[in-house]
Design an enzyme around this catalytic site. Structure first.
Site, PDB file in Angstrom:
ATOM      1  N   CYS A 133       0.816  -1.768   0.123  1.00 21.31           N
ATOM      2  CA  CYS A 133       0.261   0.094  -0.103  1.00 21.31           C
ATOM      3  C   CYS A 133       1.293   1.526   0.367  1.00 21.31           C
ATOM      4  O   CYS A 133       1.484   1.600   0.837  1.00 21.31           O
ATOM      5  CB  CYS A 133      -1.233   0.083   1.460  1.00 21.31           C
ATOM      6  SG  CYS A 133      -2.252   1.551   0.930  1.00 21.31           S
ATOM      7  N   CYS A 136      -0.654   3.906   2.263  1.00 27.01           N
ATOM      8  CA  CYS A 136       0.019   3.782   3.757  1.00 27.01           C
ATOM      9  C   CYS A 136       1.723   3.585   4.393  1.00 27.01           C
ATOM     10  O   CYS A 136       1.810   4.570   5.384  1.00 27.01           O
ATOM     11  CB  CYS A 136      -0.060   2.818   4.554  1.00 27.01           C
ATOM     12  SG  CYS A 136      -2.332   2.582   4.542  1.00 27.01           S
TER      13      CYS A 136
END
Length: 177
Positions: A133, A136
């Site tokens: 991700c 993130c």
């Protein structure tokens, strides 16, 4: 396999560099044990390797506590949900959808899953790396730097994740999986 040495010794000869990195990055790290073993345990949970996860769980219980183990599990659970959401949202076709609200409960993040805030962010970064991700990874990296962690500290988290993924993959390949 029952010990960390067993994990290292299970890494096949075709992956000698992985074995060397497992020794230096995981077994003989100069970083704090809660970071190294917390990240390694979170990685093994995120990768779904029950055998390796159990070994790291036992190691964490012997070094820290049952509460630490539960905190790592909580962090893996919440970050997996967040990573999935943010990767999904980033793939949306319009800017309006790319910034759409999450609308998912994330209460455990308010308490840092029972961990110190910076350790929680470090473990979250490690899990986000495993789950690929980018949103993130950038957010947790920046927060750690803003909170005074060095760039090498942040990079070490990526090294831990890289070693754990490659160790798990190498062991699986040697078993014909």
């Amino acid at each position: 396999m029952q010990t960390l040495e067993d994990i290292k010794n299970s890494i096949p000869d075709f992956a000698k560099d992985i074995k060397l990195n497992f020794s230096s990055i995981i077994l003989n790290s100069s970083h704090e044990d809660d970071l190294v073993f917390g990240c390694a345990y979170a990685c093994s949970l995120s990768l779904g390797n029950v055998t390796i996860a159990k070994i790291f769980e036992n190691e964490c219980k012997s070094k820290f506590s049952d509460d630490f183990v539960e905190s790592i599990k909580s962090t893996v659970a919440i970050m997996t949900m967040n990573n999935t959401w943010y990767k999904y949202r980033d793939a949306m076709p319009s800017m309006e959808m790319k910034v759409g609200p999450q609308k998912l409960r994330v209460n455990v993040m308010g308490t840092h899953a029972g961990l110190d805030k910076l350790l929680f962010e470090s473990i979250s970064l490690c899990i986000s790396t495993i789950n690929s991700c980018q949103f993130c990874v950038k957010a947790h990296s920046q927060l750690l730097i803003d909170e005074g962690k060095t760039k090498d500290y942040v990079l070490e988290i990526g090294r831990i994740a890289s070693v754990m993924v490659s160790a798990e993959k190498s062991i699986s390949m040697s078993k014909g999986v």
